[in-house]
Design a protein around this motif. Sequence first.
Motif, PDB file in Angstrom:
ATOM      1  N   VAL A   1       0.870  -1.175   0.000  1.00  0.00           N
ATOM      2  CA  VAL A   1       0.000   0.000   0.000  1.00  0.00           C
ATOM      3  C   VAL A   1       0.904   1.222   0.000  1.00  0.00           C
ATOM      4  O   VAL A   1       1.741   1.389   0.887  1.00  0.00           O
ATOM      5  N   ASP A   2       0.761   2.050  -1.004  1.00  0.00           N
ATOM      6  CA  ASP A   2       1.579   3.264  -1.122  1.00  0.00           C
ATOM      7  C   ASP A   2       0.682   4.484  -1.114  1.00  0.00           C
ATOM      8  O   ASP A   2      -0.179   4.637  -1.982  1.00  0.00           O
ATOM      9  N   ILE A   3       0.863   5.360  -0.127  1.00  0.00           N
ATOM     10  CA  ILE A   3       0.100   6.611  -0.097  1.00  0.00           C
ATOM     11  C   ILE A   3       1.022   7.824  -0.219  1.00  0.00           C
ATOM     12  O   ILE A   3       0.623   8.955   0.018  1.00  0.00           O
ATOM     13  N   SER A   4       2.257   7.565  -0.627  1.00  0.00           N
ATOM     14  CA  SER A   4       3.262   8.629  -0.711  1.00  0.00           C
ATOM     15  C   SER A   4       3.197   9.413  -2.014  1.00  0.00           C
ATOM     16  O   SER A   4       3.771  10.491  -2.124  1.00  0.00           O
ATOM     17  N   GLY A   5       2.556   8.830  -3.024  1.00  0.00           N
ATOM     18  CA  GLY A   5       2.584   9.428  -4.355  1.00  0.00           C
ATOM     19  C   GLY A   5       3.645   8.808  -5.244  1.00  0.00           C
ATOM     20  O   GLY A   5       3.846   9.254  -6.375  1.00  0.00           O
ATOM     21  N   ALA A   6       4.299   7.759  -4.758  1.00  0.00           N
ATOM     22  CA  ALA A   6       5.387   7.130  -5.514  1.00  0.00           C
ATOM     23  C   ALA A   6       4.955   5.850  -6.211  1.00  0.00           C
ATOM     24  O   ALA A   6       5.805   5.073  -6.655  1.00  0.00           O
ATOM     25  N   SER A   7       3.665   5.616  -6.345  1.00  0.00           N
ATOM     26  CA  SER A   7       3.203   4.352  -6.937  1.00  0.00           C
ATOM     27  C   SER A   7       3.701   4.161  -8.361  1.00  0.00           C
ATOM     28  O   SER A   7       4.001   3.040  -8.792  1.00  0.00           O
ATOM     29  N   ASP A   8       3.774   5.265  -9.119  1.00  0.00           N
ATOM     30  CA  ASP A   8       4.271   5.151 -10.495  1.00  0.00           C
ATOM     31  C   ASP A   8       5.751   4.780 -10.497  1.00  0.00           C
ATOM     32  O   ASP A   8       6.198   3.955 -11.308  1.00  0.00           O
ATOM     33  N   ILE A   9       6.510   5.353  -9.584  1.00  0.00           N
ATOM     34  CA  ILE A   9       7.932   5.012  -9.471  1.00  0.00           C
ATOM     35  C   ILE A   9       8.093   3.558  -9.057  1.00  0.00           C
ATOM     36  O   ILE A   9       8.908   2.819  -9.623  1.00  0.00           O
ATOM     37  N   LEU A  10       7.313   3.125  -8.075  1.00  0.00           N
ATOM     38  CA  LEU A  10       7.384   1.740  -7.614  1.00  0.00           C
ATOM     39  C   LEU A  10       7.068   0.768  -8.747  1.00  0.00           C
ATOM     40  O   LEU A  10       7.706  -0.287  -8.871  1.00  0.00           O
ATOM     41  N   SER A  11       6.099   1.121  -9.590  1.00  0.00           N
ATOM     42  CA  SER A  11       5.747   0.240 -10.713  1.00  0.00           C
ATOM     43  C   SER A  11       6.905   0.123 -11.695  1.00  0.00           C
ATOM     44  O   SER A  11       7.181  -0.960 -12.219  1.00  0.00           O
ATOM     45  N   ILE A  12       7.603   1.235 -11.944  1.00  0.00           N
ATOM     46  CA  ILE A  12       8.772   1.202 -12.828  1.00  0.00           C
ATOM     47  C   ILE A  12       9.868   0.321 -12.235  1.00  0.00           C
ATOM     48  O   ILE A  12      10.581  -0.379 -12.956  1.00  0.00           O
ATOM     49  N   LEU A  13       9.977   0.331 -10.906  1.00  0.00           N
ATOM     50  CA  LEU A  13      11.022  -0.442 -10.227  1.00  0.00           C
ATOM     51  C   LEU A  13      10.642  -1.910 -10.054  1.00  0.00           C
ATOM     52  O   LEU A  13      11.406  -2.685  -9.474  1.00  0.00           O
TER      53      LEU A  13
END
Length: 314
Positions: free
Chosen positions: A54-66
Amino acid sequence: MKKTVLLLTSVFVLMLGLVGCSSSDKGSDVNVEMRTVTDVKGEVEIPVNPKRIVDISGASDILSILGYDVIGTANSDGYDYTKFPTYLEDVLGDAQILGYSMLAEMDVEAIIALEPDLIVISTVQEKMYDQLSKIAPVVMVEMKQVDWKEDFMHVAKVFGKEEAATAWINDYLAKAEEVGNQIKATYGEDSSYLSFLASAGSLFIFDQAGIGSILYNDMGLAKPAGMPQQENISLPVVSLEGLAEIDADYIFAIGTDEDLATLKASSIWNGTKAVKEGNVVTLPASPYFNQGYSPIGRLVFVEEVQNLLASMHE
């Protein structure tokens, strides 16, 4: 008979207790392999291969790339927190929206219901840290929203994915430069470009943030004379008269239907060089306001910008 009823009741209560334990322990496998990472607050143990992030930081797009999938996110649209911006629909469409990443608080019960094995928050949600730590390991990142590459590499470093992040950024920048060169060849080497957001009667200029930073920093296109400079996360604000003083050859005007209608009714706006020459691309506030703050959004804009410019005279 009474003994039989008491026995059945006891068995039923025991079964409920076992089900309750099973439910509360779901996702907390004692055999899960853990590793230590360093975030904003210090060292924290997280699963080596988290499956329910669960990501509420706004980094979900970055996490998906990683290479990570999220089941809950706050990467919602800046104008409608109940939906995804269009450029993230394919990437995050299966995740549950929990709020908006710039908000300090989210629905804790909704997060619990997702049974996460890892929670990612930003410093914006710091006051939720202790509460969320009781649910699952929490990683805190800092999303400054000034330099997208800095935020990207910060998240990548926490998760030990610097190499993958660097490769993605380099590929993106090479593509952006290539498209920028193609635009220069089509519209002139020295042609200048301006992007701004018309919102609630104010005009916010994108310089070192949002779409402006894509045009200037990534694509290498020229800034117009008379640009106010952006000094921090806040976008410079100008009046209509101030906008008219910015000598842009091409303009990307972003706003709601209402704000764009007000703009188009202005004689000052209609008297600017770019408007008189028909060199204006009008774009909806959703998703283009947020788009330049997302790595994936930036890539999508680079891939579509030539078609956007070509549409000016259709």
